[in-house]
Design a protein around this motif. Structure first.
Motif, mmCIF file in Angstrom:
data_model
loop_
_atom_site.group_PDB
_atom_site.id
_atom_site.type_symbol
_atom_site.label_atom_id
_atom_site.label_comp_id
_atom_site.label_asym_id
_atom_site.label_seq_id
_atom_site.Cartn_x
_atom_site.Cartn_y
_atom_site.Cartn_z
ATOM 1 N N UNK A 44 79.424 8.884 -18.437
ATOM 2 C CA UNK A 44 79.715 8.140 -17.205
ATOM 3 C C UNK A 44 80.949 8.687 -16.496
ATOM 4 N N UNK A 45 81.394 9.866 -16.883
ATOM 5 C CA UNK A 45 82.544 10.469 -16.194
ATOM 6 C C UNK A 45 82.088 11.176 -14.928
ATOM 7 N N UNK A 46 82.887 11.090 -13.860
ATOM 8 C CA UNK A 46 82.500 11.753 -12.611
ATOM 9 C C UNK A 46 82.509 13.275 -12.757
ATOM 10 N N UNK A 47 81.588 13.920 -12.073
ATOM 11 C CA UNK A 47 81.524 15.382 -12.081
ATOM 12 C C UNK A 47 82.033 15.934 -10.757
ATOM 13 N N UNK A 48 81.525 15.409 -9.675
ATOM 14 C CA UNK A 48 81.946 15.910 -8.367
ATOM 15 C C UNK A 48 81.555 14.891 -7.307
ATOM 16 N N UNK A 49 82.225 15.031 -6.168
ATOM 17 C CA UNK A 49 81.853 14.182 -5.042
ATOM 18 C C UNK A 49 80.872 14.953 -4.165
ATOM 19 N N UNK A 50 79.820 14.253 -3.750
ATOM 20 C CA UNK A 50 78.721 14.922 -3.064
ATOM 21 C C UNK A 50 78.498 14.268 -1.699
ATOM 22 N N UNK A 51 78.493 15.098 -0.668
ATOM 23 C CA UNK A 51 78.214 14.580 0.676
ATOM 24 C C UNK A 51 76.748 14.194 0.782
ATOM 25 N N UNK A 52 76.432 13.159 1.529
ATOM 26 C CA UNK A 52 75.033 12.800 1.739
ATOM 27 C C UNK A 52 74.693 12.905 3.224
ATOM 28 N N UNK A 53 73.385 12.984 3.458
ATOM 29 C CA UNK A 53 72.921 13.225 4.826
ATOM 30 C C UNK A 53 72.508 11.918 5.487
ATOM 31 N N UNK A 54 72.922 11.729 6.727
ATOM 32 C CA UNK A 54 72.384 10.639 7.528
ATOM 33 C C UNK A 54 71.334 11.218 8.489
ATOM 34 N N UNK A 55 70.864 10.389 9.399
ATOM 35 C CA UNK A 55 69.777 10.823 10.282
ATOM 36 C C UNK A 55 70.169 12.069 11.081
#
Lengths: 514, 340, 287
Positions: free
Chosen positions: A46-57
């Motif tokens: 449950x440790x974080x690996x990386x922050x990931x951007x997500x896509x909107x419309x």
């Protein structure tokens, strides 16, 4: 000491050079996303690996536009031979970075390094190699001479084999001359982004492949985008059904790889030790989070007790734990949500009166874990015999005759996979003929190969991935041939022509037209 | 091959195990029926399983334990036409002190020689000779017209008796592969029973009998499995893959298949039978794969010299090199182990 | 003085029998000029339901026949049709208002279409299947198998016999069983063809023919869980997107509407569209 308690053999993560955060991969570059970023975690800790951007419309629009542009200006004009060379490059780069990809996949997904190293990643390279060779041989794809690509392919992949599913989608799409916008699964975005780096190293033209991260809503935006021509989805039957609805009437060509409840049939003359291994591979490979898992074991009644006893003995040797340990057989469940579903359905199994058994195994405190589980005394009416659990849970049922085995195996809305275990060759062939499943393994289970078409019957989806069939899913007959069965979106033709004056029905088409 | 009724009804030797498991009046026919009723082996699945076991990663403390245990499981072997008393003495010296530079190195389980070399081995071992006990080094002798087994029964029995009389603790016999392949299971069976009887010492105790199947000649895994059952039913204490004179000799899938039989025999009767892969295992890595296969198939109870052996000659030096590497942290070289 | 003719009662064709609609409804079929021709049965949703049951029970038998056998059965239809072509020509002229030469041409084409598809029955698997060279000791084959029960909205315009045959024959080649909604306006060819089918070697239930309103009946078939596929070739004038949406509930395979004289044109694709590729892996071991 006990030898069987092997000392830890952790695969080093030093090979990974991860960034703290990743953007979207659009038009050949990593760019900021406008959706709420997500943190991808290791399901084992449950440790974080990386922050990931997500896509909107808006991001989806940009990605589709980039893919369209690349299609119009570059990729659809490139020779098949050159497209193939890019795919060969990608295959080689995957091989070169295989260890790194395997570690990243195990970290992000929770599956054992043994599997990512020996199955997932080698198959990814194999998939690109296989389809690379097709790129300049499309005339032989089965659609007649000079078939054409479809345009922009929207591809949405699941979390159970993140990189492998990416390869299943991207390799044939590119070989056929399409460009791609692919959305990875919310809980496993990492390896797709490493793959984007590989595309940069391969100098694939900008926009040919665009990779978005995000949840189901991003996927929905993508598959329903007006400017995509092809939709390929692997995931749940529920979402597949939604996609089939939302793309109805749009003329988008659709491939769906959905759920399953595979029957693994063991006859009394089976090669018993191999059958036990096959049962184990069938349901515990990838923690059972496999659409084609052999989750329903159908055992001939006269060998039921022996099979179950041997199976239990075998399960006692399974090692559950750290996915990055090279000796781990069963890793972590991919997410808290999936663990909840497995836990709930297993509880239902107990409530329904089936007998539950797991070997003794210590599970780590942090992370998402579920011990390998067998249910015996299961009836066909039990939910654990009908619903896809998508976890390391096996339901054992019995049969008396081959006919009964076939009837029970086919008694499901799904039809993806099945297994047959017997030493009798003629029975293998006859049973294989009668099983309503897209993939049948005889005296083996859960084998995959880029040359071998894979896909389901009934509610397990339609279309095939792999082989020539998988290539054809990304092609249409040439324009000249297109009059035979138009692929022009049929919406344009919904208005029936007013009745014309009677004319003789004249057929100009040759009867042997493709 | 057709079996005429008379020979099918022929009684075979009334070996205790076979009577208990096969039941009734043992005949060629009942034996054949039993062996043919054993589930088949799917070669692909067996090999896949073996290769999966081969990917276990044995590190640090487990590896150190494994290396020492491998040495303790070795039947250090010389089986050459050119063997001499001197060669055997040298072998024994190596068996007693595998690594002069490291006195913590354990001793091997046994030395394995031709029957006529047994007296020299016994003499060279002196007080280190196990001589029927579990402590000390055993002397194993190949017998029964090793390696081909092509001699009359009388010769084979004399061969065996000579070796036992000379002090052999263990007899490694070969089965008659010709008889087996032509379907004369009863003949193979009777011969094993007879050799077992010939292993009896004057005091009524028996030399341990290892039955060499010569799996390379039996060829198929189904044959290996049947021959394993047959050897156990006839009274073998160990089943052994090969003479080392035929290729392929011990392969991991073959050993796995034999271990599965041993496991099933144990499930059936509670009795523990030994397994000895021999020939072709030259590296520590291969040997460790075998240990893993034993541990995960029959359980680590089997990782004792009473139940598992490696028949090997060059394996020992590779294990010693690996031991040195573990001890010093630096890779060693062939000049730092003795050639014998 | 001409003899008083005996008009035919046009009925449904379900499970090899000729029932009236359970609803008791009929509708008027008129000539091109608008004159009364016949009262055709107007199928209800329950008739559709019965047809699905009949089609389902016929699947294993029909799919289980050899390609060689299916080919002969389909060829037999052509033989029978040839013998009765005059009747079909006459009906087409009256219903569609076609000239005699056009009607003859249509019937000939329809007969030839059966022959063309009949020949595919023991060949399409060789063309659309494959032997797969996988990297391992496995014998690996992909073969097409029938999808199961296929509901078809036959082409609705002129060329009603040819359109009907063009839609039905390819589904049968692979071993599917079908429920066909005939042309609403020009149903006579379909009904007469059912009489040919009944006397041919096609087992009862393999082809089930409903006349009436496709707009009324198709939604029931599109949403029927025991229908595996939907051919909307003649559904262009219906709310066919809604039908496709309904079909998505059980992931039916769907072919979209086609218009014009090329609708349901002969093609291997039409056969392949209602097949499922099954891939079988066998271990290969010498030892």
């Amino acid at each position: 000491m006990t030898f069987l308690n092997y000392a830890p053999a952790p695969e080093s993560t030093a090979i990974l050079d991860l960034r703290p955060s990743y953007g979207l991969f659009i038009d050949g570059a990593f760019v900021d996303g406008h959706g709420a970023p997500l943190t991808t975690i290791s399901p084992a800790t449950e440790k974080p690996i990386a922050e990931i951007a997500t896509a909107d419309a808006h991001d989806v629009d940009l990605a589709v536009a980039a893919a369209r542009r690349a299609y119009d200006t570059t990729w659809s004009r490139m020779s098949g031979a050159d497209r193939g060379k890019y795919l060969f490059r990608i295959a080689r780069l995957v091989q070169e970075r295989a260890r790194e990809l395997a570690v990243a996949e195990s970290l992000d997904n929770g599956k054992p390094i043994k599997e990512t190293r020996d199955v997932d990643v080698p198959l990814v390279a194999a998939w690109f190699f296989y389809y690379a060779g097709w790129a300049d041989k499309l005339d032989y794809a089965g659609l007649g001479p000079s078939p054409r690509s479809l345009g922009v392919a929207a591809q949405v992949i699941p979390w159970n084999f993140p990189l492998l599913m990416l390869a299943w989608k991207i390799a044939p799409a590119l070989a056929a001359g399409n460009t791609v916008v692919l959305k990875s699964a919310e809980s496993t975005p990492l390896t797709a982004l490493l793959f984007a780096e590989i595309l940069q190293q391969a100098e694939l033209p900008d926009g040919v492949v665009n990779i978005l991260s995000g949840a189901g809503d991003t996927g929905s935006l993508l598959v329903n985008h007006d400017d995509v021509d092809k939709v390929a989805f692997t995931g749940s039957t529920k979402v597949g059904r939604e996609i089939a609805r939302s793309t109805a009437g749009t003329g988008k060509k659709l491939t769906l790889e959905l759920g399953g409840k595979g029957a693994n049939i063991v006859f009394d003359d089976a090669p018993i030790d191999q059958a036990i291994e096959g049962i184990v591979t069938g349901i515990f490979f990838n923690q059972g989070q496999v659409c084609c898992a052999g989750s329903r074991l159908l055992v001939q009644e006269n060998v039921h007790d022996e099979v179950v006893e041997r199976l239990k003995e075998r399960l006692r040797t399974l090692r559950v734990g750290d996915p990055l340990d090279k000796n781990t057989d069963v890793g972590a469940i991919n997410s808290a949500a999936q663990l909840k579903r497995i836990t709930e359905l297993s509880a239902v199994g107990e409530d329904e009166g089936a007998d539950r058994w797991s070997p003794e195994c210590a599970l780590p405190d942090a992370g998402f874990w579920f011990a390998p589980t067998i249910f015996t005394n299961v009836s066909t009416s039990h939910r654990i015999a009908r619903d896809e659990i998508f976890g390391p849970v096996l339901s054992v049922l019995t049969f008396r005759t081959p006919d009964e085995a076939i009837t029970k195996a086919n008694n499901s809305p799904y039809g993806l996979s099945a297994g047959i275990w017997t030493d009798k060759g003629s029975r293998i062939l006859a049973v294989a003929d009668k099983l309503r499943a897209g993939v049948v393994w005889a005296n083996t289970f859960n084998r995959f190969d880029p040359a071998s078409p894979f896909g389901g019957y009934k509610e397990s989806g339609y279309g095939r991935e792999g082989g020539r069939h998988g290539l054809a899913a990304y092609l249409a007959p040439s324009r000249a041939d297109a009059t035979v069965r138009s692929t022009v979106p049929a919406v344009a033709r919904t208005q029936a022509e007013p009745m014309a004056a009677p004319e003789p029905v004249v057929e100009t088409t040759n009867e042997d037209t493709k | 091959m057709t079996i005429d009724t008379a020979s099918a009804e022929r009684a075979v030797a009334p070996a205790a195990r076979a009577i208990e498991v096969v039941g009734g009046d043992l005949t060629e026919k009942s034996l054949r029926r039993y062996l043919e009723g054993i589930p088949g082996v799917d070669a692909v699945g067996l090999e896949t399983r073996a290769s999966a076991l081969g990917t276990r990663s044995i590190k640090t403390t487990s590896k150190a334990w494994a290396l020492d245990r491998i040495i303790e499981l070795i039947d250090l072997t010389t089986l050459e036409g050119s063997d001499t008393p001197g060669k055997v003495r040298s072998l024994v010296a190596k068996a007693l002190v595998p690594d002069a530079a490291d006195p913590s190195t354990p001793r091997v389980a046994a030395v394995c020689v031709y029957g006529d070399m047994v007296p020299y081995a016994v003499e060279a071992l002196g007080s280190a000779h196990a001589a029927g006990s579990h402590t000390g080094i055993q002397v194993a002798a190949v017998a029964t017209a090793f390696p081909s087994g092509r001699a009359s029964l009388a010769v084979k029995l004399a061969d065996t008796k000579d070796a036992v009389a000379a002090g052999a603790d263990e007899i490694d016999m070969v089965i008659d592969r010709g008889a087996f392949l032509s379907g004369r299971y009863g003949e193979v069976f009777d011969e094993i029973v007879a050799v077992k009887a010939a292993c009896e010492r004057d005091n009524g105790t028996f030399a341990h009998l290892k039955v060499i199947l010569e799996t390379g000649e039996l060829n198929t895994y189904d044959n290996v499995r049947r021959a394993s059952w047959l050897a156990i039913l006839a009274g073998g204490d160990f089943i052994k893959t090969s003479t080392g004179k035929v290729s392929p000799a011990a392969t991991l899938p073959t050993t796995l298949s034999m271990l599965e039989v041993v496991r099933d025999w144990h499930r059936l009767t509670g009795e523990k039978i030994g397994v000895k892969p021999a020939g072709g295992i030259r590296s520590s890595k291969d040997a460790i794969k075998h240990l893993v296969t034993v541990a995960e198939t029959v359980g680590e109870d089997w990782l004792t010299p009473e139940l598992f052996r490696f028949g090997a000659s060059s394996l020992l030096n590779d294990v010693l090199l690996q031991r040195q590497k573990l001890r010093t942290g630096a890779y060693s070289g062939p000049a730092y182990v003795t050639v014998d | 003085m001409s003899r008083l003719t005996i008009p035919k009662t046009y009925k449904l064709y379900i499970g090899g029998k000729f029932p009236r609609s359970e609803s008791g409804r009929v509708y008027e079929v008129a000539t091109r000029g608008g004159d009364f021709l016949a009262n055709a049965a107007k199928a209800s949703r329950k008739d559709a339901r019965d047809a699905v049951v009949a089609a389902r029970s016929a699947v294993s038998g029909w799919a289980g026949t050899s390609g060689y056998n299916r080919g002969q059965v389909l060829y037999r239809i052509a033989e029978l049709l040839e013998g009765r072509s005059a009747q079909f020509v006459a009906e087409i002229m009256r219903v569609e208002g076609a000239s005699e030469s056009a009607a003859v041409a249509q019937v000939d084409k329809a007969i030839d279409r059966w022959v063309w598809y009949a020949g595919w029955s023991d060949k399409y698997a060789q063309v659309t299947g494959s032997s797969n060279p996988v990297a391992g000791p496995y014998f690996n084959l992909s073969v097409p198998e029938p999808t199961g029960v296929v509901a078809i909205v036959a082409p609705q315009g002129e060329g009603s016999l040819l359109g009907f045959v063009g839609a039905v024959a390819p589904a049968l080649v692979a071993g599917n069983t079908v429920i066909v909604l005939a042309s609403e306006r020009y149903p006579l060819s379909a009904i007469s063809l059912s009489e040919v089918l009944a006397t041919s070697d096609v087992p009862g239930g393999v082809v089930n023919i409903l006349t009436g309103s496709p707009a009324e009946i198709t939604p029931w078939l599109a949403s029927h869980a025991d229908v595996n596929a939907l051919d909307l070739v003649g559904a262009g004038a219906l709310e066919w997107v809604d039908l496709q949406i309904a079909a998505a509930e059980t992931l039916k395979r769907v072919l979209p509407p086609e218009e014009g004289p090329d609708a349901a044109a002969p093609s291997l694709d039409r056969i392949a569209a209602f097949t499922e590729t099954k891939t079988v892996w066998h271990t290969k071991g010498l030892l």
